[in-house]
Design an enzyme around this catalytic site. Structure first.
Site, PDB file in Angstrom:
ATOM      1  N   ASP A  54       0.748  -1.450   0.043  1.00  0.00           N
ATOM      2  CA  ASP A  54      -0.026  -0.103  -0.087  1.00  0.00           C
ATOM      3  C   ASP A  54       0.934   1.135   0.055  1.00  0.00           C
ATOM      4  O   ASP A  54       1.731   1.642   0.909  1.00  0.00           O
ATOM      5  CB  ASP A  54      -0.937  -0.066   1.290  1.00  0.00           C
ATOM      6  CG  ASP A  54      -1.793   1.126   1.336  1.00  0.00           C
ATOM      7  OD1 ASP A  54      -2.803   1.005   0.650  1.00  0.00           O
ATOM      8  OD2 ASP A  54      -1.414   2.284   1.809  1.00  0.00           O
ATOM      9  N   TYR A  59       2.557  10.073   0.199  1.00  0.00           N
ATOM     10  CA  TYR A  59       3.861   9.396   0.903  1.00  0.00           C
ATOM     11  C   TYR A  59       5.051   9.702   0.146  1.00  0.00           C
ATOM     12  O   TYR A  59       6.096   9.310   0.950  1.00  0.00           O
ATOM     13  CB  TYR A  59       3.475   7.899   0.775  1.00  0.00           C
ATOM     14  CG  TYR A  59       2.354   7.546   1.619  1.00  0.00           C
ATOM     15  CD1 TYR A  59       1.663   8.272   2.201  1.00  0.00           C
ATOM     16  CD2 TYR A  59       1.823   5.972   1.587  1.00  0.00           C
ATOM     17  CE1 TYR A  59       0.196   7.944   2.699  1.00  0.00           C
ATOM     18  CE2 TYR A  59       0.729   5.747   2.068  1.00  0.00           C
ATOM     19  CZ  TYR A  59      -0.044   6.401   2.814  1.00  0.00           C
ATOM     20  OH  TYR A  59      -1.297   6.126   3.341  1.00  0.00           O
ATOM     21  N   LYS A  84      -3.048   5.952  -4.171  1.00  0.00           N
ATOM     22  CA  LYS A  84      -4.381   6.814  -3.880  1.00  0.00           C
ATOM     23  C   LYS A  84      -3.904   8.194  -4.539  1.00  0.00           C
ATOM     24  O   LYS A  84      -2.895   8.782  -4.657  1.00  0.00           O
ATOM     25  CB  LYS A  84      -4.451   7.070  -2.626  1.00  0.00           C
ATOM     26  CG  LYS A  84      -4.142   5.675  -1.526  1.00  0.00           C
ATOM     27  CD  LYS A  84      -4.429   5.810   0.036  1.00  0.00           C
ATOM     28  CE  LYS A  84      -3.853   4.462   0.629  1.00  0.00           C
ATOM     29  NZ  LYS A  84      -2.576   4.543   1.106  1.00  0.00           N
ATOM     30  N   HIS A 117      -8.067   9.396  -1.842  1.00  0.00           N
ATOM     31  CA  HIS A 117      -7.307   9.409  -0.428  1.00  0.00           C
ATOM     32  C   HIS A 117      -8.488   9.892   0.818  1.00  0.00           C
ATOM     33  O   HIS A 117      -8.602   9.231   1.802  1.00  0.00           O
ATOM     34  CB  HIS A 117      -6.244  10.096  -0.258  1.00  0.00           C
ATOM     35  CG  HIS A 117      -5.275   9.554   0.569  1.00  0.00           C
ATOM     36  ND1 HIS A 117      -4.025   9.628   0.403  1.00  0.00           N
ATOM     37  CD2 HIS A 117      -5.199   9.097   1.678  1.00  0.00           C
ATOM     38  CE1 HIS A 117      -3.130   9.056   1.382  1.00  0.00           C
ATOM     39  NE2 HIS A 117      -4.172   8.919   2.281  1.00  0.00           N
TER      40      HIS A 117
HETATM   41  P1  NDP Z   1       0.663   1.509  11.971  1.00  0.00           P
HETATM   42  O1  NDP Z   1      -0.750   1.177  12.950  1.00  0.00           O
HETATM   43  O2  NDP Z   1       0.667   0.384  10.903  1.00  0.00           O
HETATM   44  O3  NDP Z   1       1.837   1.457  12.791  1.00  0.00           O
HETATM   45  C1  NDP Z   1       3.277   1.545  12.335  1.00  0.00           C
HETATM   46  C2  NDP Z   1       4.040   1.907  13.415  1.00  0.00           C
HETATM   47  O4  NDP Z   1       4.102   0.733  14.158  1.00  0.00           O
HETATM   48  C3  NDP Z   1       5.332   2.028  13.121  1.00  0.00           C
HETATM   49  O5  NDP Z   1       5.903   3.198  13.893  1.00  0.00           O
HETATM   50  C4  NDP Z   1       6.020   0.949  12.930  1.00  0.00           C
HETATM   51  O6  NDP Z   1       7.627   0.999  13.343  1.00  0.00           O
HETATM   52  C5  NDP Z   1       5.338   0.120  14.250  1.00  0.00           C
HETATM   53  N1  NDP Z   1       5.551  -1.284  14.384  1.00  0.00           N
HETATM   54  C6  NDP Z   1       4.924  -1.950  13.160  1.00  0.00           C
HETATM   55  N2  NDP Z   1       5.154  -3.329  13.329  1.00  0.00           N
HETATM   56  C7  NDP Z   1       5.392  -3.439  14.868  1.00  0.00           C
HETATM   57  C8  NDP Z   1       5.679  -4.387  15.749  1.00  0.00           C
HETATM   58  N3  NDP Z   1       5.712  -5.619  15.355  1.00  0.00           N
HETATM   59  N4  NDP Z   1       6.102  -4.177  16.935  1.00  0.00           N
HETATM   60  C9  NDP Z   1       6.252  -2.832  17.418  1.00  0.00           C
HETATM   61  N5  NDP Z   1       6.086  -1.940  16.484  1.00  0.00           N
HETATM   62  C10 NDP Z   1       5.776  -2.154  15.371  1.00  0.00           C
HETATM   63  O7  NDP Z   1       0.285   2.882  11.365  1.00  0.00           O
HETATM   64  P2  NDP Z   1       0.383   3.423   9.957  1.00  0.00           P
HETATM   65  O8  NDP Z   1      -0.111   4.841  10.024  1.00  0.00           O
HETATM   66  O9  NDP Z   1       1.608   3.374   9.228  1.00  0.00           O
HETATM   67  O10 NDP Z   1      -0.791   2.544   9.065  1.00  0.00           O
HETATM   68  C11 NDP Z   1      -0.536   1.524   8.051  1.00  0.00           C
HETATM   69  C12 NDP Z   1      -0.639   1.803   6.730  1.00  0.00           C
HETATM   70  O11 NDP Z   1      -1.953   2.273   6.400  1.00  0.00           O
HETATM   71  C13 NDP Z   1       0.244   3.149   6.446  1.00  0.00           C
HETATM   72  O12 NDP Z   1       1.501   2.635   6.345  1.00  0.00           O
HETATM   73  C14 NDP Z   1      -0.417   3.436   4.850  1.00  0.00           C
HETATM   74  O13 NDP Z   1       0.038   2.767   4.024  1.00  0.00           O
HETATM   75  C15 NDP Z   1      -2.022   3.038   5.462  1.00  0.00           C
HETATM   76  N6  NDP Z   1      -2.466   4.625   5.887  1.00  0.00           N
HETATM   77  C16 NDP Z   1      -3.704   5.007   5.213  1.00  0.00           C
HETATM   78  C17 NDP Z   1      -4.067   6.324   5.673  1.00  0.00           C
HETATM   79  C18 NDP Z   1      -5.162   6.755   4.696  1.00  0.00           C
HETATM   80  O14 NDP Z   1      -5.704   7.988   5.182  1.00  0.00           O
HETATM   81  N7  NDP Z   1      -5.862   6.160   3.558  1.00  0.00           N
HETATM   82  C19 NDP Z   1      -3.593   7.073   6.766  1.00  0.00           C
HETATM   83  C20 NDP Z   1      -2.647   6.432   7.360  1.00  0.00           C
HETATM   84  C21 NDP Z   1      -2.129   5.231   6.976  1.00  0.00           C
HETATM   85  P3  NDP Z   1       8.836   0.502  12.376  1.00  0.00           P
HETATM   86  O15 NDP Z   1       8.414   1.139  10.852  1.00  0.00           O
HETATM   87  O16 NDP Z   1       9.893   1.438  12.883  1.00  0.00           O
HETATM   88  O17 NDP Z   1       8.937  -0.855  12.533  1.00  0.00           O
END
Ligand code: NDP
Length: 281
Positions: A54, A59, A84, A117
């Site tokens: 995704d 981004y 998006k 989006h």
């Molecule tokens: P998430 O809820 O997926 O959380 C991501 C965070 O969790 C990062 O800091 C990551 O750190 C950490 N993390 C991941 N796996 C673990 C684990 N197993 N243990 C501990 N920490 C962990 O947040 P997002 O906001 O990134 O949401 C997911 C995806 O959704 C986005 O990346 C994007 O693709 C999409 N999105 C869509 C939106 C929309 O408006 N349509 C808005 C926001 C997001 P690290 O990377 O350092 O491991």
């Protein structure tokens, strides 16, 4: 609700209304840097068996995502790629242009799913017509929206030719929005979660830590299993290969119906992101 017995492995899918199979586990890339960071995350995830990536034009990492896909060595047809259209590009002609630019940056010939989006007022219907056009041109295998509440969906459905196939929404234990999930299920709109970990805050919730102990799994694994058992596609983001790997180790256990309801009841209405009825970008 989807039947949990259909949840089999990292490559497993939910079927969209038009028959396209959407892998229920994907890699999120928001805040993954457009350099070796996102290239390695995407390539690593695909090599581990993930088949869904995704991204979004906002981004600013579509080039890196495309590079990761190419370097993975996995056939393009096996990967479900999502992008998006950003708010500033909404409108009919501007969306067509933004779509081509995303394809160029990704280095791809088509997308598997393209989403609006955010529901930019007075624009999203024209944007939707552009997505319908691109879908009919076979440049996108499925089209959908993101951050659309029930009234936005009803508004689009009222005079669209193709009902959105997916709605990607903020979803985690503090923001369940079951009524919206039910509405989407009733209209065959696949629900998809963003920020399933509340961007990290979920790891601090005592209740989730309790469930993790009970099942001898990590909090992340409990949360992702809850998504899938509710029939929700999840796209957890990480740039760490060990986390990307463990986030996919969720196919050897099952949450009880009781624990699913328990997580559902943690709803507080707390958002980590903006309210779709009140955003200013
Ligand atoms: P998430 O809820 O997926 O959380 C991501 C965070 O969790 C990062 O800091 C990551 O750190 C950490 N993390 C991941 N796996 C673990 C684990 N197993 N243990 C501990 N920490 C962990 O947040 P997002 O906001 O990134 O949401 C997911 C995806 O959704 C986005 O990346 C994007 O693709 C999409 N999105 C869509 C939106 C929309 O408006 N349509 C808005 C926001 C997001 P690290 O990377 O350092 O491991």
């Amino acid at each position: 609700m989807k039947n949990k017995s259909n949840i089999t492995d990292i490559k497993g899918t939910f079927r969209l209304r038009n028959g396209v199979q959407m892998p229920y586990l994907g890699l999120g890339t928001y805040q993954s840097d457009n350099d070796q960071e996102v290239v390695d995350a995407v390539k690593g995830a695909l090599q581990l068996g993930y088949r869904h990536i995704d991204t979004a034009s906002i981004y600013k990492n579509e080039e890196g995502v495309g590079k990761g896909i190419k370097e993975s060595g996995i056939n393009r047809e096996e990967i479900f790629v999502v992008s998006k259209v950003w708010n500033a590009d909404q409108g009919y002609e501007t969306t067509l242009k933004a779509f081509e630019e995303s394809l160029d940056r990704l280095g791809l010939e088509y997308l598997d799913l393209y989403l609006i989006h955010w529901p930019v007022a007075d624009k999203y219907k024209d944007t939707w017509r552009a997505l319908e056009h691109l879908y009919k041109q076979k440049k996108i295998r499925a089209i959908g929206v993101s951050n659309f509440l029930k009234h936005h969906l009803e508004d689009v459905i009222e005079d669209c030719q193709i009902v959105p196939m997916v709605n990607q929404m903020e979803f985690h234990p503090h923001l369940v929005q079951q009524e919206l999930i039910d509405f989407c299920n009733q209209n065959s709109i696949q629900y998809e979660s963003w920020s399933p970990f509340m961007q990290g805050k979920v790891f601090e919730l005592d209740i989730c830590n309790g469930l993790a102990k009970k099942y001898r799994k990590s909090v992340a694994q409990i949360i992702l299993r809850w998504n899938l058992q509710k029939g929700i596609v999840a796209i957890p983001k990480s740039v760490h290969i060990d986390r990307i790997k463990s986030n996919a180790a969720i196919f050897d256990f099952e949450l009880s119906q009781e624990d699913i309801v328990f997580l559902d009841r943690l709803e507080t209405g707390e958002r980590t992101g903006p309210d779709p009825d009140n955003f200013s970008f």
